[in-house]
Design an enzyme around this catalytic site. Structure first.
Site, mmCIF file in Angstrom:
data_model
loop_
_atom_site.group_PDB
_atom_site.id
_atom_site.type_symbol
_atom_site.label_atom_id
_atom_site.label_comp_id
_atom_site.label_asym_id
_atom_site.label_seq_id
_atom_site.Cartn_x
_atom_site.Cartn_y
_atom_site.Cartn_z
ATOM 1 N N HIS A 144 22.275 12.675 17.665
ATOM 2 C CA HIS A 144 23.165 12.491 16.510
ATOM 3 C C HIS A 144 23.884 11.150 16.616
ATOM 4 C CE1 HIS A 144 23.272 16.238 14.137
ATOM 5 N NE2 HIS A 144 22.982 16.848 15.266
ATOM 6 N N LYS A 148 29.689 12.135 16.099
ATOM 7 C CA LYS A 148 29.633 13.597 16.233
ATOM 8 C C LYS A 148 30.270 14.009 17.550
ATOM 9 C CE LYS A 148 26.743 17.688 15.785
ATOM 10 N NZ LYS A 148 27.694 18.332 14.873
#
Length: 256
Positions: A144, A148
């Site tokens: 990600h 995140k």
């Protein structure tokens, strides 16, 4: 046709902003309210704090925020008998227990990932895990963007739970090592997680079973956040007709 009134919780976030656009364009949905941590008006939209007043006219609340905010939403939703879509991830055991308890009184759909592809991948991962021999190592790869916070991601945990269930175990029983932004050797006969949080990666996940002779890999790459917003919109329409209970995207997609 009577429209479904929708509240977007976390309207200033990336998912919240996208959901506002999609709800306003949808012929079946009506944007009843938008909530945030502070009150303000932006682009003609009133952002209100979570309260009985801001939620009183809604049918379904869509929540992509943080666990503490979701807990606040759940208390209000339970009191007002409102339905909730939970796309937030990173809950601890106590917070998850709150969700489970609330689902006895209101309809809740919770998913670590709202996309069709990921939920099909989760389903197939469970089937593969059940059939594959114990000699195969098991890995979940979770990539990600650097913003995140939680890891493994909600999607990675969904996939890990599916693999564990295929082995007749809980994820806690078979969880191996977790490596963040580095390589490492996983534990034998365990599900090992390899995590990347770098750059602007929108979301890539893999489930890998391998021996020295072969590798079997299921992989999903998200190319746009529209994928998750579209799934949440479909889920909201589906949940609007449901009785109290805890549901997920498999229920929406009928892939039991």
């Amino acid at each position: 046709m009577q429209k479904i009134n929708i509240t977007i919780s976390g309207g200033l976030g990336r998912m919240g902003s996208l959901l506002i656009q999609k709800v306003r364009k949808d012929k079946i949905l009506n944007l009843s309210s938008v909530t945030e941590q502070r009150e303000l008006k932006k682009n003609g939209i009133l952002f209100e704090k979570n309260s009985s007043q801001s939620l009183k006219k809604t049918n379904v609340i869509i929540d992509f925020t943080r666990p503490n905010c979701t807990s606040q939403i759940l208390k209000l939703a339970t009191k007002l008998k409102k339905k909730v879509i939970i796309g937030t991830t990173g809950f601890n055991k106590k917070q998850q227990a709150e969700i489970n308890k609330a689902s006895k009184k209101i309809a809740i759909l919770q998913s670590g990932n709202m996309s069709l592809g990921v939920n099909l991948m989760q389903y197939l991962s469970g089937i593969l895990s059940k059939k594959i021999l114990k000699e195969y190592s098991m890995e979940i790869h979770d990539s990600h963007h650097k913003m995140k916070i939680d890891y493994p991601s909600g999607t990675a945990l969904m996939l890990g739970n599916a693999v564990a269930k295929g082995k007749g175990k809980s994820l806690d029983q078979v969880k191996g090592n977790i490596f963040l932004n580095k390589k490492g050797k996983g534990k034998a006969n365990k599900i090992n997680f390899f995590i990347k949080r770098k750059g602007k990666i929108p979301g890539t996940h893999s489930v890998i079973f391998q021996t020295a002779k072969e590798t079997i890999e299921l992989k999903h790459t998200a190319k746009s956040r529209d994928l998750f917003a579209d799934g949440a919109i479909s889920a909201a329409k589906w949940l609007a007709k449901k009785k109290p209970g805890l549901y997920n995207m498999h229920d929406v997609l009928k892939i039991r």
